[in-house]
Motif scaffolding. Structure first.
Motif, PDB file in Angstrom:
ATOM      1  N   UNK A 128     -43.604  14.189  22.762  1.00 24.23           N
ATOM      2  CA  UNK A 128     -43.968  15.998  21.893  1.00 24.23           C
ATOM      3  C   UNK A 128     -44.715  15.221  21.172  1.00 24.23           C
ATOM      4  N   UNK A 129     -44.327  14.898  20.259  1.00 25.87           N
ATOM      5  CA  UNK A 129     -46.279  14.064  19.674  1.00 25.87           C
ATOM      6  C   UNK A 129     -47.882  14.689  19.573  1.00 25.87           C
ATOM      7  N   UNK A 130     -47.506  14.182  21.128  1.00 24.91           N
ATOM      8  CA  UNK A 130     -49.192  13.958  22.146  1.00 24.91           C
ATOM      9  C   UNK A 130     -49.200  15.250  22.123  1.00 24.91           C
ATOM     10  N   UNK A 131     -48.075  16.054  22.740  1.00 21.95           N
ATOM     11  CA  UNK A 131     -48.725  17.447  22.649  1.00 21.95           C
ATOM     12  C   UNK A 131     -48.402  18.451  21.652  1.00 21.95           C
ATOM     13  N   UNK A 132     -47.951  17.961  20.664  1.00 25.21           N
ATOM     14  CA  UNK A 132     -47.711  18.729  19.358  1.00 25.21           C
ATOM     15  C   UNK A 132     -49.419  18.475  19.065  1.00 25.21           C
ATOM     16  N   UNK A 133     -49.841  17.206  19.136  1.00 25.16           N
ATOM     17  CA  UNK A 133     -51.334  16.972  18.134  1.00 25.16           C
ATOM     18  C   UNK A 133     -52.486  17.668  18.960  1.00 25.16           C
ATOM     19  N   UNK A 134     -52.502  17.956  20.375  1.00 19.66           N
ATOM     20  CA  UNK A 134     -53.423  19.283  20.633  1.00 19.66           C
ATOM     21  C   UNK A 134     -53.338  20.274  19.761  1.00 19.66           C
ATOM     22  N   UNK A 135     -51.831  20.774  20.169  1.00 17.97           N
ATOM     23  CA  UNK A 135     -51.542  22.075  19.840  1.00 17.97           C
ATOM     24  C   UNK A 135     -52.051  22.670  18.452  1.00 17.97           C
ATOM     25  N   UNK A 136     -52.385  21.408  17.526  1.00 19.43           N
ATOM     26  CA  UNK A 136     -52.336  21.710  16.166  1.00 19.43           C
ATOM     27  C   UNK A 136     -53.588  21.685  15.879  1.00 19.43           C
ATOM     28  N   UNK A 137     -54.636  21.102  16.151  1.00 22.04           N
ATOM     29  CA  UNK A 137     -56.194  21.507  16.579  1.00 22.04           C
ATOM     30  C   UNK A 137     -56.642  22.357  16.462  1.00 22.04           C
ATOM     31  N   UNK A 138     -56.039  23.111  18.131  1.00 26.02           N
ATOM     32  CA  UNK A 138     -56.801  23.851  18.854  1.00 26.02           C
ATOM     33  C   UNK A 138     -55.522  25.570  17.837  1.00 26.02           C
ATOM     34  N   UNK A 139     -54.951  25.288  17.134  1.00 26.78           N
ATOM     35  CA  UNK A 139     -54.464  25.955  16.299  1.00 26.78           C
ATOM     36  C   UNK A 139     -55.372  26.177  15.160  1.00 26.78           C
ATOM     37  N   UNK A 140     -56.529  25.990  14.691  1.00 25.71           N
ATOM     38  CA  UNK A 140     -56.901  26.060  13.495  1.00 25.71           C
ATOM     39  C   UNK A 140     -57.781  27.199  13.312  1.00 25.71           C
ATOM     40  N   UNK A 141     -58.679  27.273  14.288  1.00 30.85           N
ATOM     41  CA  UNK A 141     -59.378  28.909  14.855  1.00 30.85           C
ATOM     42  C   UNK A 141     -60.649  28.304  14.101  1.00 30.85           C
ATOM     43  N   UNK A 142     -61.347  26.358  13.554  1.00 32.98           N
ATOM     44  CA  UNK A 142     -62.188  26.414  13.418  1.00 32.98           C
ATOM     45  C   UNK A 142     -63.197  26.624  14.729  1.00 32.98           C
ATOM     46  N   UNK A 143     -64.415  27.242  14.250  1.00 28.42           N
ATOM     47  CA  UNK A 143     -65.214  27.499  15.506  1.00 28.42           C
ATOM     48  C   UNK A 143     -65.363  26.218  16.271  1.00 28.42           C
ATOM     49  N   UNK A 144     -65.368  24.403  16.190  1.00 29.79           N
ATOM     50  CA  UNK A 144     -65.526  23.208  16.743  1.00 29.79           C
ATOM     51  C   UNK A 144     -63.943  23.064  17.153  1.00 29.79           C
ATOM     52  N   UNK A 145     -63.132  23.844  16.820  1.00 35.99           N
ATOM     53  CA  UNK A 145     -61.850  23.616  17.559  1.00 35.99           C
ATOM     54  C   UNK A 145     -61.357  22.800  18.878  1.00 35.99           C
ATOM     55  N   UNK A 146     -61.908  23.448  19.672  1.00 35.57           N
ATOM     56  CA  UNK A 146     -62.231  23.157  20.978  1.00 35.57           C
ATOM     57  C   UNK A 146     -62.615  21.768  21.522  1.00 35.57           C
TER      58      UNK A 146
END
Length: 342
Positions: A128-146
């Protein structure tokens, strides 16, 4: 140079923890109750019955590297908080799985999550922590988030490969020094390298800076593992939070052990005999193993290599072209990592 960069390394770690604590807690609270309870216990926020606790949640070295790298390339730490939270989640995913794989009974001075909640729940909480980590990173809206998520995803695959190699080596009588080194690079060097690369990416660094900071982190991560393996054999349990000689009790093929086993010395050959025994080692055996590793040069070799990796790490900072004043925090943190006692 920011106030935190001028502070001591322990001050930097306190600052890092404060920077990420709110976002990290909100991320954990978003999990379903079953995995949330295991994660909150593992992080020291709750006891086994779900009551609030305020226990050791780790050093937050990896988040600190993310935030400092973002600042070093001219950004502000706030733009990299999501990545700092993500690498802390990945780190704890790996710890939950490590404790299961290694059958460790204690971590951070208390029972490991799997011994409290069971093997399955601990593994699922790690997932669950592994999946959550990628969710957190993608949810920021930072232009380089992807780009950051793809980078972290690739690094997680390397980390997992290192964990699998570590488990495989424990079952084998012979492990050569090169494959042990490769395992440590993947298992530990990868995530510290990812931390500084992610910070530099989100802080607006150019490709050259990102690459040099990645190599800084990778060298530091390998140095970290050398020190960790030394502490796993000779560290004080009341400081490290793990039973004394826990690595030797499992006959783990750590870096000092493999150096000793491949030393060609009489002490190394005696150690090999003890490592091949089918019965569990006694306390006297553990003392003898530690002495044999030292006599065979395993402890000295590991400390020498950790020192050399610290030098190489700091050379990457210089090669990045980042002004010395802006790299102060990263330098201080590197020196702390290689001189730590826990």
């Amino acid at each position: 140079m920011t106030a935190v960069q001028m502070g001591s390394a322990p001050d930097i770690l306190i600052w890092s923890r404060r920077q990420i604590d709110g976002d990290l807690r909100r991320a954990i609270e978003s999990l379903p109750i079953a995995t949330r309870r295991v994660a909150a216990y593992h992080l020291g926020w709750e006891d086994e019955d779900g009551r609030p606790a305020h226990l050791d949640g780790g050093k937050a070295i990896r988040p600190a590297l993310v935030l400092l790298a973002a600042q070093a390339v001219g950004g502000i730490s706030e733009v990299a908080v999501s990545a700092a939270v993500a690498v802390e989640l990945i780190h704890n995913f790996s710890l939950l799985h490590d404790d299961v794989m290694d059958c460790d009974l204690t971590r951070r001075h208390r029972a490991t999550a799997w011994t409290v909640f069971g093997l399955g729940p601990a593994i699922m909480a790690g997932d669950a922590l592994l999946g959550l980590a990628l969710d957190v990173l993608l949810a920021t809206g930072h232009p380089r988030g992807g780009d950051a998520a793809r980078m972290l995803g690739a690094d997680v695959q390397n980390l997992i490969e290192g964990q699998m190699a570590d488990a495989d080596m424990e079952r084998r009588d012979h492990v050569d020094s090169a494959e042990c080194l490769r395992m440590a690079q993947l298992k530990t060097g990868t995530l510290l390298g990812a931390s500084t690369a992610l910070g530099a990416l989100l802080g607006g660094g150019d490709p050259r800076q990102i690459e040099h900071l990645r190599r800084y982190g990778e060298n530091l991560g390998l140095a970290y593992q050398y020190v960790d393996d030394i502490l796993g054999i000779w560290g004080a349990s009341d400081v490290t939070g793990k039973p004394v000689s826990s690595d030797l009790r499992r006959r783990k093929k750590s870096l000092p052990v493999v150096a000793a086993l491949n030393s060609g010395t009489s002490a190394g050959r005696k150690l090999a005999v003890l490592y091949r025994r089918e019965v569990d080692p006694t306390d006297a055996d553990l003392v003898e193993m530690a002495e044999l590793i030292e006599q065979a040069g395993g402890r000295r070799d590991s400390q020498t290599r950790a020192n050399a990796l610290l030098t190489a790490s700091l050379e990457e900072l210089t090669a990045s072209g980042i002004p010395a004043a802006e790299a102060t925090g990263l330098e201080r943190l590197a020196r702390l990592v290689t001189s730590r006692q826990h």
